[in-house]
Design a protein around this motif. Structure first.
Motif, PDB file in Angstrom:
ATOM      1  N   UNK A 288       0.833  -1.198   0.000  1.00  0.00           N
ATOM      2  CA  UNK A 288       0.000   0.000   0.000  1.00  0.00           C
ATOM      3  C   UNK A 288       0.879   1.263   0.000  1.00  0.00           C
ATOM      4  N   UNK A 289       1.778   1.362   0.996  1.00  0.00           N
ATOM      5  CA  UNK A 289       2.657   2.525   1.062  1.00  0.00           C
ATOM      6  C   UNK A 289       3.905   2.357   0.198  1.00  0.00           C
ATOM      7  N   UNK A 290       4.121   1.175  -0.334  1.00  0.00           N
ATOM      8  CA  UNK A 290       5.137   0.960  -1.360  1.00  0.00           C
ATOM      9  C   UNK A 290       6.573   1.010  -0.898  1.00  0.00           C
ATOM     10  N   UNK A 291       6.818   0.798   0.392  1.00  0.00           N
ATOM     11  CA  UNK A 291       8.187   0.838   0.925  1.00  0.00           C
ATOM     12  C   UNK A 291       8.850  -0.497   0.618  1.00  0.00           C
ATOM     13  N   UNK A 292       9.835  -0.491  -0.294  1.00  0.00           N
ATOM     14  CA  UNK A 292      10.369  -1.736  -0.843  1.00  0.00           C
ATOM     15  C   UNK A 292      11.883  -1.815  -0.689  1.00  0.00           C
ATOM     16  N   UNK A 293      12.397  -2.443   0.388  1.00  0.00           N
ATOM     17  CA  UNK A 293      13.840  -2.642   0.520  1.00  0.00           C
ATOM     18  C   UNK A 293      14.369  -3.479  -0.648  1.00  0.00           C
ATOM     19  N   UNK A 294      15.494  -3.052  -1.201  1.00  0.00           N
ATOM     20  CA  UNK A 294      16.073  -3.748  -2.358  1.00  0.00           C
ATOM     21  C   UNK A 294      17.571  -3.873  -2.171  1.00  0.00           C
ATOM     22  N   UNK A 295      18.238  -4.468  -3.151  1.00  0.00           N
ATOM     23  CA  UNK A 295      19.686  -4.581  -3.111  1.00  0.00           C
ATOM     24  C   UNK A 295      20.288  -3.169  -3.196  1.00  0.00           C
ATOM     25  N   UNK A 296      21.010  -2.763  -2.156  1.00  0.00           N
ATOM     26  CA  UNK A 296      21.706  -1.481  -2.197  1.00  0.00           C
ATOM     27  C   UNK A 296      20.880  -0.279  -1.815  1.00  0.00           C
ATOM     28  N   UNK A 297      19.598  -0.451  -1.489  1.00  0.00           N
ATOM     29  CA  UNK A 297      18.794   0.714  -1.148  1.00  0.00           C
ATOM     30  C   UNK A 297      17.328   0.377  -0.980  1.00  0.00           C
ATOM     31  N   UNK A 298      16.479   1.359  -1.251  1.00  0.00           N
ATOM     32  CA  UNK A 298      15.043   1.197  -1.045  1.00  0.00           C
ATOM     33  C   UNK A 298      14.287   1.956  -2.127  1.00  0.00           C
ATOM     34  N   UNK A 299      13.280   1.323  -2.697  1.00  0.00           N
ATOM     35  CA  UNK A 299      12.456   2.003  -3.695  1.00  0.00           C
ATOM     36  C   UNK A 299      11.075   2.260  -3.111  1.00  0.00           C
ATOM     37  N   UNK A 300      10.337   3.149  -3.748  1.00  0.00           N
ATOM     38  CA  UNK A 300       9.010   3.526  -3.282  1.00  0.00           C
ATOM     39  C   UNK A 300       8.002   3.281  -4.392  1.00  0.00           C
ATOM     40  N   UNK A 301       7.038   2.390  -4.109  1.00  0.00           N
ATOM     41  CA  UNK A 301       6.047   1.985  -5.096  1.00  0.00           C
ATOM     42  C   UNK A 301       4.634   2.139  -4.508  1.00  0.00           C
ATOM     43  N   UNK A 302       4.224   3.340  -4.105  1.00  0.00           N
ATOM     44  CA  UNK A 302       2.938   3.498  -3.413  1.00  0.00           C
ATOM     45  C   UNK A 302       1.743   3.155  -4.289  1.00  0.00           C
ATOM     46  N   UNK A 303       0.722   2.596  -3.654  1.00  0.00           N
ATOM     47  CA  UNK A 303      -0.554   2.325  -4.327  1.00  0.00           C
ATOM     48  C   UNK A 303      -1.633   2.871  -3.400  1.00  0.00           C
ATOM     49  N   UNK A 304      -1.869   4.179  -3.484  1.00  0.00           N
ATOM     50  CA  UNK A 304      -2.682   4.899  -2.522  1.00  0.00           C
ATOM     51  C   UNK A 304      -3.837   5.637  -3.189  1.00  0.00           C
ATOM     52  N   UNK A 305      -4.891   5.865  -2.434  1.00  0.00           N
ATOM     53  CA  UNK A 305      -6.025   6.657  -2.906  1.00  0.00           C
ATOM     54  C   UNK A 305      -5.819   8.122  -2.495  1.00  0.00           C
ATOM     55  N   UNK A 306      -6.693   8.991  -2.969  1.00  0.00           N
ATOM     56  CA  UNK A 306      -6.626  10.406  -2.593  1.00  0.00           C
ATOM     57  C   UNK A 306      -6.811  10.588  -1.088  1.00  0.00           C
ATOM     58  N   UNK A 307      -7.541   9.654  -0.475  1.00  0.00           N
ATOM     59  CA  UNK A 307      -7.778   9.729   0.969  1.00  0.00           C
ATOM     60  C   UNK A 307      -6.495   9.610   1.782  1.00  0.00           C
ATOM     61  N   UNK A 308      -5.438   9.073   1.174  1.00  0.00           N
ATOM     62  CA  UNK A 308      -4.173   8.885   1.882  1.00  0.00           C
ATOM     63  C   UNK A 308      -3.281  10.113   1.829  1.00  0.00           C
ATOM     64  N   UNK A 309      -3.745  11.181   1.194  1.00  0.00           N
ATOM     65  CA  UNK A 309      -2.978  12.420   1.139  1.00  0.00           C
ATOM     66  C   UNK A 309      -2.676  12.894   2.557  1.00  0.00           C
ATOM     67  N   UNK A 310      -1.398  13.102   2.850  1.00  0.00           N
ATOM     68  CA  UNK A 310      -0.998  13.543   4.190  1.00  0.00           C
ATOM     69  C   UNK A 310      -0.656  12.413   5.134  1.00  0.00           C
ATOM     70  N   UNK A 311      -0.768  11.182   4.683  1.00  0.00           N
ATOM     71  CA  UNK A 311      -0.452  10.030   5.545  1.00  0.00           C
ATOM     72  C   UNK A 311       1.018  10.069   5.982  1.00  0.00           C
ATOM     73  N   UNK A 312       1.282   9.576   7.170  1.00  0.00           N
ATOM     74  CA  UNK A 312       2.634   9.566   7.725  1.00  0.00           C
ATOM     75  C   UNK A 312       2.988   8.156   8.182  1.00  0.00           C
TER      76      UNK A 312
END
Length: 372
Positions: A288-312
């Motif tokens: 959902x929030x797309x936090x994806x640890x990978x080799x050498x770092x971390x990528x971000x692949x969020x799959x969010x609705x407009x309702x998630x605007x401002x999420x922490x």
């Protein structure tokens, strides 16, 4: 690091153990007539325990998972060993494409979803034409065709449309209709009458498989609204989705399944004793929030609705703390400690690219803004 084998005192490197495990699935003896991985005594669904004991049955789910494994191990070999395993890496990539072609050639049916298991009896089950005359779509396999990148283009839309047919009051069924009305050989205990219709996995909402794998597929396909719906069913606390007077289980207890039998419809089963707990964590943080640890770092692949605007979200990566704020802007970008990251990382399954942050860019505490 050197470690020994279960059947030998000989020691080999961890990498050699990994390659040995992968090569098992590439052995011709373990590949069936359709070019798919053999199922033997089972895959994820352990109630299908007699589909391949004679050595003929095949599993589409295992094949999809091996496609993913082949690509991921190939990435490891390239990143950490340079040209040392170049031939092996190429062999794995070729094998992944061959398996992908086999799944699409033999398991994709005319109704737009994938058959799941080919049995020792030479019949497909969880298919558009099961031996008892029913058509059954099986959720986990079809989810994995999307997660693994086997399903592409219009096929993804067709699979997702078919998966919506599994929706019921308690969530998304594992498959439907239930087995048992007419006995089917070469399945196992689920089709012998030992596991009644609507009990546990048999045509009911089996939380881990029904919602966990589906959530991952929806994230891969970018279906944020349906992903939110699935996670609401996966978690127990929302009374609109899981009223306590029906579940008879506490709203803080993630359950193994929701039964679908007379008198006990929507009843929660096996609280706390389920892989769903781990899958729910991944569904929220990774998919959902797309936090994806990978080799050498971390990528971000969020799959969010407009309702998630401002999420922490606060996320720990080893000793590093990531304080992440999400902003709905209509385009995907990542700012790390005030600086926009320019690097991209491609998902080997879907071949989509995402913002990538290397470990070198991260401090002990980090303020990250993810625009989506």
């Amino acid at each position: 690091e050197q470690t020994d084998w279960l059947d030998s005192d000989e020691k080999s490197s961890v990498m050699e153990h990994i390659l040995g495990a992968v090569d098992y699935y590439l052995d011709a003896a373990n590949i069936g007539v359709h070019g798919l991985c053999k199922i033997y005594e089972g895959d994820w669904l352990d109630a299908v325990n007699r589909a391949g004991v004679q050595g003929r049955g095949e599993s589409v789910m295992i094949t999809c998972q091996i496609i993913m494994s082949l690509r991921e191990v190939s990435c490891i070999l390239k990143r950490y060993f340079g040209n040392e395993y170049a031939e092996t890496s190429m062999r794995y990539e070729v094998a992944a494409e061959m398996f992908k072609k086999a799944v699409n050639s033999h398991a994709l049916n005319k109704k737009g979803y994938y058959n799941s298991v080919y049995t020792d009896g030479g019949e497909w089950i969880f298919s558009d034409s099961d031996p008892d005359g029913e058509a059954r779509i099986y959720g986990p396999v079809n989810s994995y065709t999307i997660v693994s990148g086997v399903a592409e283009g219009d096929t993804v839309s067709a699979v997702l449309g078919n998966l919506q047919r599994l929706r019921c009051e308690a969530g998304y069924r594992l498959f439907y209709p239930a087995l048992g009305k007419k006995e089917i050989s070469f399945i196992g205990r689920m089709a012998t009458g030992d596991q009644g219709a609507g009990l546990w996995e048999n045509g009911a909402v089996y939380n881990h498989g029904s919602h966990g794998f589906y959530a991952r597929a929806l994230a891969a396909a970018g279906q944020a609204e349906t992903l939110k719906d699935v996670i609401e069913y996966m978690l127990p606390y929302n009374e609109e989705f899981h009223p306590v007077e029906k579940t008879m289980s506490p709203p803080y207890a993630i359950v193994n399944c929701y039964q679908d039998v007379p008198v006990f419809r929507h009843r929660g089963g096996m609280t706390f004793l389920t892989g769903t707990i781990a899958m729910a964590v991944r569904a929220v943080y990774n998919w959902m929030f797309g936090i994806t640890p990978e080799f050498g770092g971390i990528s971000f692949r969020p799959c969010l609705t407009k309702e998630n605007d401002g999420a922490y979200v606060c996320y720990r990566l080893g000793e590093r703390e990531l304080r992440i704020t999400y902003r709905q802007t209509g385009s995907l970008a990542v700012m790390v400690n005030g600086k926009k990251t320019a690097e991209q990382q491609m998902c080997p399954a879907t071949e989509k690219t995402y913002p990538f942050v290397t470990f070198a860019q991260l401090q002990k505490r980090n303020d990250i803004i993810v625009e989506y």
